[in-house]
Design an enzyme around this catalytic site. Structure first.
Site, PDB file in Angstrom:
ATOM      1  N   ALA A  39       0.927  -1.118  -0.048  1.00  0.00           N
ATOM      2  CA  ALA A  39      -0.295   0.003  -0.119  1.00  0.00           C
ATOM      3  C   ALA A  39       0.797   1.144   0.129  1.00  0.00           C
ATOM      4  CB  ALA A  39      -1.257  -0.283   1.024  1.00  0.00           C
ATOM      5  N   HIS A  41       2.853   4.803  -0.762  1.00  0.00           N
ATOM      6  CA  HIS A  41       3.116   5.816  -0.390  1.00  0.00           C
ATOM      7  C   HIS A  41       4.055   6.655  -0.492  1.00  0.00           C
ATOM      8  CE1 HIS A  41       3.788   6.035   3.796  1.00  0.00           C
ATOM      9  NE2 HIS A  41       3.056   4.745   4.133  1.00  0.00           N
ATOM     10  N   HIS A  44       6.886   5.399   1.935  1.00  0.00           N
ATOM     11  CA  HIS A  44       7.707   4.251   1.288  1.00  0.00           C
ATOM     12  C   HIS A  44       8.900   4.911   0.204  1.00  0.00           C
ATOM     13  CE1 HIS A  44       3.935   2.274   2.511  1.00  0.00           C
ATOM     14  NE2 HIS A  44       5.223   1.763   3.535  1.00  0.00           N
ATOM     15  N   GLN A  68       3.070 -10.262  13.325  1.00  0.00           N
ATOM     16  CA  GLN A  68       3.474  -8.914  14.208  1.00  0.00           C
ATOM     17  C   GLN A  68       2.107  -8.071  14.235  1.00  0.00           C
ATOM     18  OE1 GLN A  68       5.557  -7.642  10.719  1.00  0.00           O
ATOM     19  NE2 GLN A  68       4.713  -5.166  10.918  1.00  0.00           N
ATOM     20  N   GLY A 154      11.492   3.975   8.433  1.00  0.00           N
ATOM     21  CA  GLY A 154      11.371   5.352   8.401  1.00  0.00           C
ATOM     22  C   GLY A 154      11.181   5.826  10.432  1.00  0.00           C
ATOM     23  N   ASP A 157       7.927   5.176  12.445  1.00  0.00           N
ATOM     24  CA  ASP A 157       7.320   4.333  13.153  1.00  0.00           C
ATOM     25  C   ASP A 157       8.961   3.788  13.922  1.00  0.00           C
ATOM     26  OD1 ASP A 157       5.466   2.969  12.305  1.00  0.00           O
ATOM     27  OD2 ASP A 157       6.467   2.869  10.789  1.00  0.00           O
ATOM     28  N   GLN A 160      10.081   0.416  16.510  1.00  0.00           N
ATOM     29  CA  GLN A 160      10.627  -0.189  15.316  1.00  0.00           C
ATOM     30  C   GLN A 160      11.877   0.104  15.019  1.00  0.00           C
ATOM     31  OE1 GLN A 160       8.039  -1.812  11.935  1.00  0.00           O
ATOM     32  NE2 GLN A 160       9.381  -0.663  11.000  1.00  0.00           N
ATOM     33  N   SER A 192       0.649   7.519   5.509  1.00  0.00           N
ATOM     34  CA  SER A 192       0.596   5.932   6.882  1.00  0.00           C
ATOM     35  C   SER A 192      -0.796   5.201   5.991  1.00  0.00           C
ATOM     36  CB  SER A 192       0.264   5.997   8.169  1.00  0.00           C
ATOM     37  OG  SER A 192      -0.851   4.626   8.465  1.00  0.00           O
ATOM     38  N   ARG A 194      -2.448   3.163   6.909  1.00  0.00           N
ATOM     39  CA  ARG A 194      -4.308   3.086   6.930  1.00  0.00           C
ATOM     40  C   ARG A 194      -4.634   4.204   7.338  1.00  0.00           C
ATOM     41  NH1 ARG A 194      -0.539  -0.177  11.300  1.00  0.00           N
ATOM     42  NH2 ARG A 194      -1.880  -2.607  10.957  1.00  0.00           N
TER      43      ARG A 194
HETATM   44  P1  AMP Z   1       5.082   0.071   6.361  1.00  0.00           P
HETATM   45  O1  AMP Z   1       4.613  -0.736   5.278  1.00  0.00           O
HETATM   46  O2  AMP Z   1       3.736   0.666   6.862  1.00  0.00           O
HETATM   47  O3  AMP Z   1       5.225  -1.385   7.288  1.00  0.00           O
HETATM   48  O4  AMP Z   1       6.171   0.546   6.087  1.00  0.00           O
HETATM   49  C1  AMP Z   1       7.704   0.208   5.828  1.00  0.00           C
HETATM   50  C2  AMP Z   1       8.965   1.127   5.779  1.00  0.00           C
HETATM   51  O5  AMP Z   1       7.794   2.407   5.285  1.00  0.00           O
HETATM   52  C3  AMP Z   1       8.785   1.597   7.271  1.00  0.00           C
HETATM   53  O6  AMP Z   1      10.383   1.096   7.525  1.00  0.00           O
HETATM   54  C4  AMP Z   1       8.306   2.623   7.957  1.00  0.00           C
HETATM   55  O7  AMP Z   1       8.942   3.225   8.994  1.00  0.00           O
HETATM   56  C5  AMP Z   1       7.662   3.525   6.388  1.00  0.00           C
HETATM   57  N1  AMP Z   1       7.241   4.492   6.615  1.00  0.00           N
HETATM   58  C6  AMP Z   1       5.602   4.344   6.615  1.00  0.00           C
HETATM   59  N2  AMP Z   1       4.906   5.440   6.886  1.00  0.00           N
HETATM   60  C7  AMP Z   1       6.077   6.621   6.700  1.00  0.00           C
HETATM   61  C8  AMP Z   1       6.116   8.241   6.070  1.00  0.00           C
HETATM   62  N3  AMP Z   1       4.637   8.476   6.696  1.00  0.00           N
HETATM   63  N4  AMP Z   1       7.403   8.611   6.322  1.00  0.00           N
HETATM   64  C9  AMP Z   1       8.805   7.893   6.026  1.00  0.00           C
HETATM   65  N5  AMP Z   1       8.555   6.340   6.150  1.00  0.00           N
HETATM   66  C10 AMP Z   1       7.859   5.381   6.768  1.00  0.00           C
END
Ligand code: AMP
Length: 292
Positions: A39, A41, A44, A68, A154, A157, A160, A192, A194
């Site tokens: 998903a 954005h 990423h 998770q 990122g 998180d 994390q 996000s 979400r």
């Molecule tokens: P996720 O797909 O939500 O598991 O996130 C994958 C990676 O993208 C993780 O390292 C997140 O911290 C990072 N990430 C998610 N949202 C953002 C954002 N708004 N800005 C920068 N990195 C992000």
């Protein structure tokens, strides 16, 4: 915008991914890695840009990791727009997109997990038992599969990223972790996957998370360093929004996530709250531009 994509390779299997990476390595390429749950954005994509700056071959994984998610969480409804993601990743310059199925990552009979320890049981881990064990287990597997020189996470998180850094140090993974800034909408909402769950006025309600962080940061900039007072300033913002249920708001050490009583430049302010049926997290580093 015309596609700038040249040659994204999408791979599903661990063996074929290893072979592709071994080939690139033989040619002297440095491997950069961006693990995601898809998903995609702009947040990423900013990680892809960073990985590109640090390496020659950029590998992204998209895997919605069942380990998770808690039993009552959104694993089933988590968005999986894989065709859009593949196009998006190609346009962003990802070289290899790894999209394993659950059976590929977790064949029957597995017995070993990575555990995050006490630091994985605070904040997000307190509300989501086992969440960080699941995160670290999949990240460890992905690091062993991809064997990157650098992996980009990122700051969105924060807990994390801190735990992944700890795992890399404590278990001697031979790679560098880069933590990249949070990408936001123009009004401040942190991007996000979400956010797509937000309906109607929930979008405006969700903005109060960054509003609460900024309220605390402004008090800090004005000279207040008592963490309790900064936390009160943030909590007041959230308390004024009936659609938001606060889980925690705290001033912490950005590396250990331990609560701090005196805020310093470089301390983190972290927040988690439920908007509608979805839990959101965000954070700011005090005394720093959000984009640093
Ligand atoms: P996720 O797909 O939500 O598991 O996130 C994958 C990676 O993208 C993780 O390292 C997140 O911290 C990072 N990430 C998610 N949202 C953002 C954002 N708004 N800005 C920068 N990195 C992000």
């Amino acid at each position: 915008m015309p596609s700038t994509a040249t040659s994204l390779r999408r791979l599903w299997g661990i063996a074929e991914l290893r072979a592709a990476i071994a080939n690139a390595r033989r040619d002297g390429s440095r491997i950069g890695f961006v693990p995601t749950m898809g998903a995609l954005h702009r947040g990423h994509l900013s990680l892809v840009d960073r990985a590109r700056a640090e390496s020659d071959l950029v590998v992204m994984s998209i895997f919605v990791n069942p380990l998770q998610f808690g039993p009552t969480e959104d694993f089933t409804r988590y968005p999986r727009p894989i065709e859009d993601d593949e196009r998006f990743a190609a346009d962003a310059g990802v070289d290899v997109l790894f999209t394993p199925g659950t059976d590929e990552m977790y064949p029957d009979g597995r017995v070993v997990n990575v555990t995050a320890g006490d630091r994985g049981r605070q904040w997000e881990g307190a509300v989501r038992p086992g969440h960080f064990d699941g995160v670290l287990t999949v990240v460890a597997k992905l690091f062993n599969i991809v064997a990157p020189d650098v992996a980009v996470f990122g700051r969105k998180d924060l807990q994390q990223a801190a735990l992944v850094k700890s795992m890399v140090r404590d278990l001697d993974f031979p790679l560098t972790i880069v933590v990249a800034p949070t990408i936001r909408e123009p009004d401040g909402l942190a991007l996000s996957s979400r956010n797509s769950y937000l309906r109607g006025k929930e979008r405006a309600d969700a903005l109060s998370l960054v509003g609460s962080l900024r309220a605390a940061a402004e008090r800090f900039a004005a000279g207040e360093d008592d963490a309790r007072r900064l936390e009160d300033a943030g909590r007041d913002v959230l308390a004024a929004v009936p659609g938001v249920r606060l889980a925690y708001f705290a001033v912490v050490n950005r590396d250990t996530l331990e609560a701090e009583s005196r805020a310093r430049r470089g301390s983190a302010v972290i927040v988690a709250a439920r908007v509608g049926s979805t839990r959101f997290i965000d954070n700011l580093i005090l005394g720093e531009n959000d984009q640093d």
